[in-house]
Design a protein around this motif. Structure first.
Motif, PDB file in Angstrom:
ATOM      1  N   LEU A   1       0.143  15.169  -6.517  1.00  0.00           N
ATOM      2  CA  LEU A   1       0.982  15.638  -5.698  1.00  0.00           C
ATOM      3  C   LEU A   1       0.447  16.347  -4.447  1.00  0.00           C
ATOM      4  N   LYS A   2       0.951  15.930  -3.283  1.00  0.00           N
ATOM      5  CA  LYS A   2       0.577  16.624  -1.901  1.00  0.00           C
ATOM      6  C   LYS A   2       1.507  16.595  -0.988  1.00  0.00           C
ATOM      7  N   SER A   3       2.700  16.290  -1.328  1.00  0.00           N
ATOM      8  CA  SER A   3       3.900  16.037  -0.615  1.00  0.00           C
ATOM      9  C   SER A   3       4.286  17.541   0.248  1.00  0.00           C
ATOM     10  N   THR A   4       4.433  17.335   1.544  1.00  0.00           N
ATOM     11  CA  THR A   4       5.050  18.484   2.203  1.00  0.00           C
ATOM     12  C   THR A   4       6.166  18.737   1.893  1.00  0.00           C
ATOM     13  N   TRP A   5       7.104  17.670   1.702  1.00  0.00           N
ATOM     14  CA  TRP A   5       8.476  17.913   1.373  1.00  0.00           C
ATOM     15  C   TRP A   5       8.727  18.700   0.038  1.00  0.00           C
ATOM     16  N   ILE A   6       7.973  18.376  -0.932  1.00  0.00           N
ATOM     17  CA  ILE A   6       7.838  18.971  -2.227  1.00  0.00           C
ATOM     18  C   ILE A   6       7.538  20.360  -2.232  1.00  0.00           C
ATOM     19  N   GLY A   7       6.616  20.530  -1.330  1.00  0.00           N
ATOM     20  CA  GLY A   7       6.148  21.944  -0.921  1.00  0.00           C
ATOM     21  C   GLY A   7       7.099  22.809  -0.233  1.00  0.00           C
ATOM     22  N   LEU A   8       7.907  22.186   0.628  1.00  0.00           N
ATOM     23  CA  LEU A   8       9.003  22.788   1.227  1.00  0.00           C
ATOM     24  C   LEU A   8      10.061  23.276   0.391  1.00  0.00           C
ATOM     25  N   VAL A   9      10.468  22.207  -0.640  1.00  0.00           N
ATOM     26  CA  VAL A   9      11.382  22.755  -1.682  1.00  0.00           C
ATOM     27  C   VAL A   9      10.942  23.924  -2.652  1.00  0.00           C
ATOM     28  N   ALA A  10       9.465  23.839  -2.767  1.00  0.00           N
ATOM     29  CA  ALA A  10       9.045  24.754  -3.761  1.00  0.00           C
ATOM     30  C   ALA A  10       9.167  26.180  -2.963  1.00  0.00           C
ATOM     31  N   ALA A  11       8.678  26.084  -1.497  1.00  0.00           N
ATOM     32  CA  ALA A  11       8.643  27.360  -0.917  1.00  0.00           C
ATOM     33  C   ALA A  11      10.086  27.814  -0.681  1.00  0.00           C
ATOM     34  N   VAL A  12      10.863  27.203  -0.812  1.00  0.00           N
ATOM     35  CA  VAL A  12      12.232  27.937  -0.709  1.00  0.00           C
ATOM     36  C   VAL A  12      13.142  28.258  -1.964  1.00  0.00           C
ATOM     37  N   ILE A  13      12.827  27.495  -3.252  1.00  0.00           N
ATOM     38  CA  ILE A  13      13.484  27.459  -4.307  1.00  0.00           C
ATOM     39  C   ILE A  13      12.945  28.570  -5.101  1.00  0.00           C
ATOM     40  N   ILE A  14      11.456  28.745  -5.151  1.00  0.00           N
ATOM     41  CA  ILE A  14      10.594  29.637  -5.852  1.00  0.00           C
ATOM     42  C   ILE A  14      11.066  30.981  -5.569  1.00  0.00           C
ATOM     43  N   PRO A  15      10.765  31.325  -3.902  1.00  0.00           N
ATOM     44  CA  PRO A  15      11.279  32.644  -3.633  1.00  0.00           C
ATOM     45  C   PRO A  15      12.558  33.136  -3.786  1.00  0.00           C
ATOM     46  N   GLY A  16      13.451  32.010  -3.677  1.00  0.00           N
ATOM     47  CA  GLY A  16      14.773  32.387  -3.759  1.00  0.00           C
ATOM     48  C   GLY A  16      15.246  32.717  -5.266  1.00  0.00           C
ATOM     49  N   LEU A  17      14.508  32.284  -6.167  1.00  0.00           N
ATOM     50  CA  LEU A  17      14.722  32.401  -7.540  1.00  0.00           C
ATOM     51  C   LEU A  17      14.207  33.872  -7.801  1.00  0.00           C
ATOM     52  N   VAL A  18      13.078  34.040  -7.168  1.00  0.00           N
ATOM     53  CA  VAL A  18      12.305  35.585  -7.685  1.00  0.00           C
ATOM     54  C   VAL A  18      13.304  36.470  -7.184  1.00  0.00           C
ATOM     55  N   ALA A  19      13.677  36.297  -5.812  1.00  0.00           N
ATOM     56  CA  ALA A  19      14.683  37.256  -5.348  1.00  0.00           C
ATOM     57  C   ALA A  19      16.040  37.350  -6.124  1.00  0.00           C
ATOM     58  N   ALA A  20      16.564  36.171  -6.627  1.00  0.00           N
ATOM     59  CA  ALA A  20      17.846  36.356  -7.366  1.00  0.00           C
ATOM     60  C   ALA A  20      17.404  37.042  -8.746  1.00  0.00           C
ATOM     61  N   VAL A  21      16.249  36.812  -9.326  1.00  0.00           N
ATOM     62  CA  VAL A  21      15.902  37.651 -10.681  1.00  0.00           C
ATOM     63  C   VAL A  21      15.794  38.974 -10.490  1.00  0.00           C
ATOM     64  N   LEU A  22      15.059  39.403  -9.113  1.00  0.00           N
ATOM     65  CA  LEU A  22      15.040  40.848  -8.928  1.00  0.00           C
ATOM     66  C   LEU A  22      16.543  41.378  -8.708  1.00  0.00           C
ATOM     67  N   GLY A  23      17.325  40.732  -7.950  1.00  0.00           N
ATOM     68  CA  GLY A  23      18.645  41.275  -7.955  1.00  0.00           C
ATOM     69  C   GLY A  23      19.516  41.476  -9.016  1.00  0.00           C
ATOM     70  N   TRP A  24      19.103  40.235  -9.969  1.00  0.00           N
ATOM     71  CA  TRP A  24      19.843  40.321 -11.312  1.00  0.00           C
ATOM     72  C   TRP A  24      19.358  41.706 -12.049  1.00  0.00           C
ATOM     73  N   PHE A  25      18.238  41.826 -11.976  1.00  0.00           N
ATOM     74  CA  PHE A  25      17.631  43.145 -12.687  1.00  0.00           C
ATOM     75  C   PHE A  25      18.075  44.502 -11.998  1.00  0.00           C
ATOM     76  N   LEU A  26      18.295  44.514 -10.743  1.00  0.00           N
ATOM     77  CA  LEU A  26      18.631  45.687  -9.910  1.00  0.00           C
ATOM     78  C   LEU A  26      20.129  45.805 -10.109  1.00  0.00           C
ATOM     79  N   PHE A  27      21.053  44.678  -9.885  1.00  0.00           N
ATOM     80  CA  PHE A  27      22.464  44.962  -9.665  1.00  0.00           C
ATOM     81  C   PHE A  27      23.543  44.410 -10.789  1.00  0.00           C
TER      82      PHE A  27
END
Ligand SMILES: Nc1ncnc2c1ncn2[C@@H]1O[C@H](COP(=O)(O)OP(=O)(O)OP(=O)(O)O)[C@@H](O)[C@H]1O
Ligand SMILES: [Mg+2]
Lengths: 333, 261
Positions: free
Chosen positions: A85-111
């Protein structure tokens, strides 16, 4: 009668200027600006979270860094179990979804279960960025202290076998286009019911709740959107810079983005974006001249501008122009 | 649960702040489609009662049932979505946003029955239409101020914007805390007409806190009198006006009506 908002006018003027910039300057200038546009997307993300939703984050680089590492890991073919796997496009999706999820989980714990407000969010996010930087330094599979080198540029093929987007000018225009779409898209979200509800939470969160808004969920949503966007900016950065290091995830860059947004103006997304671009431009021009005293200069500039223009330089400009336009309209009427 | 559970049932409701019982063993019921005024001297616990009904404060003891469902302990937004919408004593609109945006926010958050745990993003009610906003603003005479920033409105206009937010919230029970406070005489007349017409047309239940006895009289509804946290009398306006205890409460306070909190 509807009229074009002043912030939109400023955005259009800036867009035209940036469209012609590569034509009138040397190509290394355009190379720098491609990276500044990635930083500007990052600033828009914080502008949305802080200026629009009223949630101050001291650790915003965490999402930027995760996005940069996610893109690097994918395009370097380092995903465990998927060496092909070397796809820029998959990389882009991962780069959006992973931090988005991390932020959501953090938010869930906080709020989710309590009403954490004000300074607490800042302190927790600050701690998070320090922690994340240490984690990155100690993660051998991410290159540890040295980070990941030779990160490929954008590859137009589905899985890294197509043409590289490497030349300065095309990269410049791609980054400018992404920035323009991000500013327009986030401005649109600000005026959707979700965005309006966030503005209500910023202005008076108890009042928003007594009108039926689920404040915790809105805040988690805001964090997720901002995290995803910051992740995108990290990916845009790393495909140009070619190097992901722990410093992308830590406190220093978190402080930088706060300064860009505060200097530019947190009330308008375009002001935040221009803040990033202008500070970066000044930095590259002045750091040669000033050397080690550059941090002092930016510190002084920051303090002076906060005192003179509490709404940021471009925020102030937009507000004043707006008042002028309003006055002319009422005089005509 | 019996079928004929009252619309709103408050039983032995008490809220103590330290030693002060701001609301003290209050019990009453309100029928669907009923409007009632709540009167009483400054500091007698009227606003605190609203704070309890909207989930703003947890009660020290006692119960609140709205359409058969328990209110205390539920989050604010759920209580609002159940249809209890409140106008604050001190107008607390969103000052940095336009009148129209204020209204869109109220419309987006409004009661959304049949959906559990709604919210972001699908739970936003679709009905935040422009026509509805304009209609509501016409009712409160703010249609010409639709694009004004709410913080720049006059006090009376802010009070009306508060009312507009309540209307936009599709209330089943309106809690109006001093809706005419600080208004001119003409504005008060207008407000009375508005509240009456909303109530008469859509049969929305209402509790209205008011100091001004002329206002209460003009609203033509039942009256509930509070003193020192307790409900001490209730009945028609005429009966309350002639009740010696009520007279003493007001006159003994140097309070002859027409004042504000
Ligand atoms: N959050 C609070 N903490 C402590 N005491 C409070 C609080 N809220 C109200 N009180 C006290 O409870 C009592 C009742 O206050 P409340 O605001 O309910 O009166 P009110 O009838 O609405 O008066 P007004 O006519 O002046 O609006 C007062 O003595 C007040 O000081
Ligand atoms: Mg009160």
């Amino acid at each position: 009668m509807a009229r074009i908002p002043t912030a939109t006018l400023l955005a259009l003027v800036a867009l035209v200027l940036f469209l012609v910039l590569p034509v009138v300057t040397a190509s290394w200038v355009a190379a720098d600006f491609g990276i500044y546009f990635a930083y500007a997307v990052f600033a828009v993300s914080l502008g949305f979270l802080w200026g629009h939703a009223g949630m101050l984050s001291f650790g915003h680089a965490v999402y930027f860094g995760i996005g940069a590492y996610a893109m690097s890991v994918v395009t370097l073919g380092m995903v465990p179990g998927l060496p092909d796997l070397k796809s820029t496009w998959i990389g882009l999706v991962a780069a959006v979804i992973i931090p988005g999820l991390v932020a959501a989980v953090l938010g869930w714990f906080l709020f989710a279960s309590r009403a954490l407000r004000g300074a607490f969010l800042g302190i927790v996010t600050l701690a998070l960025s320090v922690l994340a930087e240490r984690l990155a330094i100690n993660a051998d599979w991410l290159g540890g202290m040295n980070g990941l080198m030779s990160v490929p540029p954008i590859n137009l093929g589905l899985n890294g076998e197509g043409a590289d987007l490497y030349d300065t000018i095309p990269v410049y225009y791609v980054m400018l286009a992404v920035l323009a779409v991000v500013v327009a898209g986030m401005t649109w979200i600000q005026h959707r019911p979700f965005g309006l509800a966030l503005a209500a939470v910023r202005e008076n969160e108890l009042r928003a709740a007594t009108l039926g808004h689920n404040v915790a969920r809105l805040k988690i949503g805001a964090l997720a959107v901002a995290g995803a966007l910051a992740g995108l900016s990290g990916a845009l950065f790393v495909v140009q810079f070619g190097f992901a290091s722990p410093s992308l995830i830590g406190f220093a860059l978190s402080a930088d983005v706060l300064i860009w947004v505060a200097l530019g103006g947190r009330d308008f997304l375009v002001a935040a974006a221009l803040g990033a671009i202008v500070v970066r431009t000044l930095e590259s021009r002045l750091s040669n001249a000033l050397g080690a005293t550059w941090p002092l200069a930016i510190g002084a500039l920051f303090m002076v501008s906060v005192v003179l223009f509490p709404r940021g330089v471009f925020g102030e400009l937009i507000t004043r122009l707006d008042r002028l336009r309003h006055r002319r309209r009422t005089r005509r009427a | 649960m019996p079928d004929a559970s009252p619309f709103l049932a408050v039983e032995n409701l008490t809220k103590a702040f330290g030693g002060v019982r701001a609301v003290d063993s209050v019990s009453f019921t309100l029928a669907a489609n009923e409007m009632r005024c709540v009167i009483g001297p400054n500091g007698c616990g009227k606003t605190t009662l609203f704070n309890l009904l909207t989930g703003y404060l947890p009660p020290t003891s006692g119960s609140i049932h709205f359409e058969g469902a328990d209110i205390p302990g539920r989050p604010l937004y759920e209580i609002a979505r159940a249809g209890i919408i409140r106008k604050f004593q001190v107008p607390s609109v969103f000052p940095g946003l336009t009148v129209d945006e204020n209204l869109r926010i109220a419309l987006a958050g409004k009661a959304n029955p049949g959906k559990v745990g709604t919210g972001f993003p699908s739970g936003f009610a679709k009905r935040e239409g422009r026509a509805e906003r304009i209609h509501i603003l016409e009712r409160v005479r703010l249609d010409r101020h639709r694009h004004d920033v709410a913080g720049t409105l006059s006090h009376g206009q802010k009070q009306w914007l508060e009312l507009a937010l309540v209307l936009a919230g599709s209330p089943r029970l309106m809690l109006l805390d001093e809706p005419a406070a600080g208004m001119t005489r003409a504005e008060k007349q207008e407000t009375i007409r508005l509240i009456r017409s909303v109530h008469d047309e859509s049969g929305i239940s209402a509790l209205v806190i008011e100091h001004d006895m002329d206002f209460v009289e003009a609203l033509e509804c039942e009256v509930m009198v509070m003193m020192l946290g307790r409900v001490v009398a209730s009945g028609s306006y005429a009966a309350m006006r002639d009740d010696p205890m009520v007279r003493e409460a007001y006159l003994g306070n140097g309070h002859t009506g027409g004042g504000h909190g």
